[in-house]
Design a protein around this motif. Structure first.
Motif, short mmCIF file in Angstrom:
data_model
loop_
_atom_site.label_atom_id
_atom_site.label_comp_id
_atom_site.label_asym_id
_atom_site.label_seq_id
_atom_site.Cartn_x
_atom_site.Cartn_y
_atom_site.Cartn_z
N GLY A 97 0.80 -1.22 0.00
CA GLY A 97 0.00 0.00 0.00
C GLY A 97 0.83 1.27 0.00
N PHE A 98 2.15 1.16 0.34
CA PHE A 98 3.02 2.34 0.30
C PHE A 98 3.69 2.41 -1.07
CE2 PHE A 98 7.32 4.04 0.60
CZ PHE A 98 7.02 5.34 0.99
N LYS A 99 3.50 3.54 -1.74
CA LYS A 99 4.03 3.65 -3.11
C LYS A 99 5.44 4.27 -3.09
CE LYS A 99 -0.27 3.60 -5.69
NZ LYS A 99 -1.18 3.21 -4.60
N GLY A 144 12.78 7.56 -3.19
CA GLY A 144 12.58 6.53 -4.21
C GLY A 144 13.75 6.39 -5.17
N LYS A 145 14.89 7.00 -4.84
CA LYS A 145 16.04 7.01 -5.76
C LYS A 145 16.59 5.60 -5.99
CE LYS A 145 18.35 9.81 -3.04
NZ LYS A 145 17.40 9.95 -1.91
N THR A 146 16.83 4.88 -4.88
CA THR A 146 17.36 3.52 -5.03
C THR A 146 16.33 2.62 -5.71
OG1 THR A 146 18.64 3.86 -3.03
CG2 THR A 146 18.39 1.59 -3.75
N THR A 147 15.06 2.83 -5.37
CA THR A 147 14.00 2.02 -5.99
C THR A 147 13.99 2.23 -7.51
OG1 THR A 147 12.72 2.30 -3.96
CG2 THR A 147 11.54 1.44 -5.87
N LEU A 148 14.24 3.47 -7.93
CA LEU A 148 14.29 3.76 -9.37
C LEU A 148 15.38 2.92 -10.04
CD1 LEU A 148 13.90 5.45 -11.99
CD2 LEU A 148 15.33 7.21 -10.95
N GLU A 192 22.91 10.95 -6.05
CA GLU A 192 23.88 11.65 -5.22
C GLU A 192 23.21 12.52 -4.17
OE1 GLU A 192 27.32 11.05 -5.19
OE2 GLU A 192 26.76 12.15 -3.40
N HIS A 193 23.88 12.67 -3.04
CA HIS A 193 23.40 13.55 -1.97
C HIS A 193 24.24 14.81 -1.88
CE1 HIS A 193 20.24 11.39 0.10
NE2 HIS A 193 20.92 10.28 -0.05
N ASP A 194 25.51 14.68 -2.25
CA ASP A 194 26.46 15.76 -2.05
C ASP A 194 26.26 16.84 -3.12
OD1 ASP A 194 28.75 17.34 -2.24
OD2 ASP A 194 30.08 15.73 -1.57
N1 ATP Z 1 11.56 -3.74 0.41
C1 ATP Z 1 10.87 -2.71 0.90
N2 ATP Z 1 9.76 -2.88 1.64
C2 ATP Z 1 9.07 -1.83 2.11
N3 ATP Z 1 9.40 -0.54 1.91
C3 ATP Z 1 10.50 -0.30 1.18
C4 ATP Z 1 11.29 -1.36 0.64
N4 ATP Z 1 12.33 -0.80 -0.05
C5 ATP Z 1 12.18 0.54 0.08
N5 ATP Z 1 11.09 0.83 0.81
C6 ATP Z 1 10.62 2.18 1.14
O1 ATP Z 1 10.43 2.88 -0.07
C7 ATP Z 1 10.81 4.25 0.10
C8 ATP Z 1 11.81 4.63 -0.96
O2 ATP Z 1 13.05 3.98 -0.65
P1 ATP Z 1 14.40 4.23 -1.46
O3 ATP Z 1 15.45 3.40 -0.83
O4 ATP Z 1 14.15 4.04 -2.91
O5 ATP Z 1 14.65 5.77 -1.16
P2 ATP Z 1 15.95 6.63 -1.45
O6 ATP Z 1 15.48 7.87 -2.13
O7 ATP Z 1 16.98 5.82 -2.14
O8 ATP Z 1 16.40 6.99 0.03
P3 ATP Z 1 17.87 7.16 0.68
O9 ATP Z 1 18.38 8.47 0.20
O10 ATP Z 1 17.57 7.18 2.14
O11 ATP Z 1 18.69 5.99 0.25
C9 ATP Z 1 11.32 4.39 1.52
O12 ATP Z 1 10.30 4.93 2.33
C10 ATP Z 1 11.65 2.99 1.92
O13 ATP Z 1 11.47 2.80 3.32
#
Ligand code: ATP
Length: 254
Positions: free
Chosen positions: A19-21, A45-49, A206-208
């Motif tokens: 349910g969390f997008k 969502g950067k790593t998710t991308l 990147e964060h920096d």
């Molecule tokens: N396997 C998972 N199950 C549930 N929630 C997840 C999962 N992976 C990521 N999330 C959630 O999805 C959201 C996006 O995560 P993501 O790691 O993509 O963010 P990010 O922009 O890379 O953050 P950061 O800069 O902290 O690394 C976060 O709220 C994270 O908690």
């Protein structure tokens, strides 16, 4: 694959965790020969991308198109790697007990039959040339015979970038490359990524912000799984929404 237009194209991508997008109707396009930096606060969502692009995470909705028309949805990670998408993770994953050269050699012949067979097999002149060229690119030309474990943190990161580029990816994904680096290493990494972008499309998370300013032409700002702003560093730093989001979390640039 023609090298015109977009190399990666995401449309309406949704990644749903109970349910969390994590990605919420995300549209994102990067063209060939582009060096794109993606920023955003923690959890944006950067790593998710990057996980979606390399096949580690499956979206519940949307399209992910590589090149002209290769649909990546449903493809395994190894299939996506073979198609030409390479990823450099934050933590280096090199063989510490092997030399710089051996690490590169192994990466070049990854499809061979295991570490020992590969190390014992003689490299062709063409393979040696590619390794030498990569050593130059990553700035380790004076250290081919050094044990990888004895390199500095920055040099280890460059070695791993070298290992990924020896796979000759059309698209290179790089996750926070300068975390933990000295100022000098950070600057050298910026030059390296810009050099790589002459041959490969590169997406950097990147964060920096100082580093972002050094390397970025176009920056994409993610927030709550969607793109809220895209443009030059000056454009995103002047954007009201971006300022609001970062307010109290991290200063956007200097
Ligand atoms: N396997 C998972 N199950 C549930 N929630 C997840 C999962 N992976 C990521 N999330 C959630 O999805 C959201 C996006 O995560 P993501 O790691 O993509 O963010 P990010 O922009 O890379 O953050 P950061 O800069 O902290 O690394 C976060 O709220 C994270 O908690």
């Amino acid at each position: 694959m023609s090298d015109k237009g977009s190399i990666i194209y995401l449309e309406g991508v949704i990644v749903d965790y109970d349910g969390f997008k994590a990605l919420n109707n995300l549209n994102f396009i990067v063209n060939y020969h582009e060096l794109r930096v993606v920023i955003g606060p923690n959890g944006a969502g950067k790593t998710t991308l990057l996980d979606v692009i390399c096949g580690k995470t499956k979206p519940v909705h949307g399209r992910v198109i590589f090149g002209k028309d290769v649909d990546l949805i449903g493809k395994r990670e190894d299939e996506i790697t073979k198609l030409g998408i390479g990823r450099k993770f934050q933590a280096p994953s090199i063989y510490s007990n092997l030399t710089v050269w051996e690490n590169l050699d192994l990466s070049l012949k990854r499809d061979s039959k295991g570490v020992f067979v590969t190390l014992l097999s003689k490299s062709t002149p063409a393979e040696r040339e590619r390794i030498e060229a990569t050593l130059e690119t990553i700035g380790l030309q004076e250290h081919p015979h050094r044990r990888a474990g004895s390199l500095s943190h920055g040099q280890k990161q460059w070695l791993e970038i070298g290992m990924v580029i020896l796979q000759d990816p059309a698209l290179l994904l790089v996750d926070e490359p300068v975390a933990g680096m000295t100022d000098k290493e950070t600057e050298q990494t910026g030059v390296l990524l810009q050099t790589l972008a002459e041959k490969h499309a590169v997406i950097v998370i990147e964060h920096d912000m100082e580093f972002v300013r050094q390397i970025a032409r176009t920056v994409t700002v993610l927030h709550e799984g969607t793109v809220i702003c895209e443009g030059t560093v000056d454009v995103i730093q002047a954007n009201e929404r971006v300022r609001e989001i970062y307010l109290g979390r991290q200063k956007v640039g200097h």
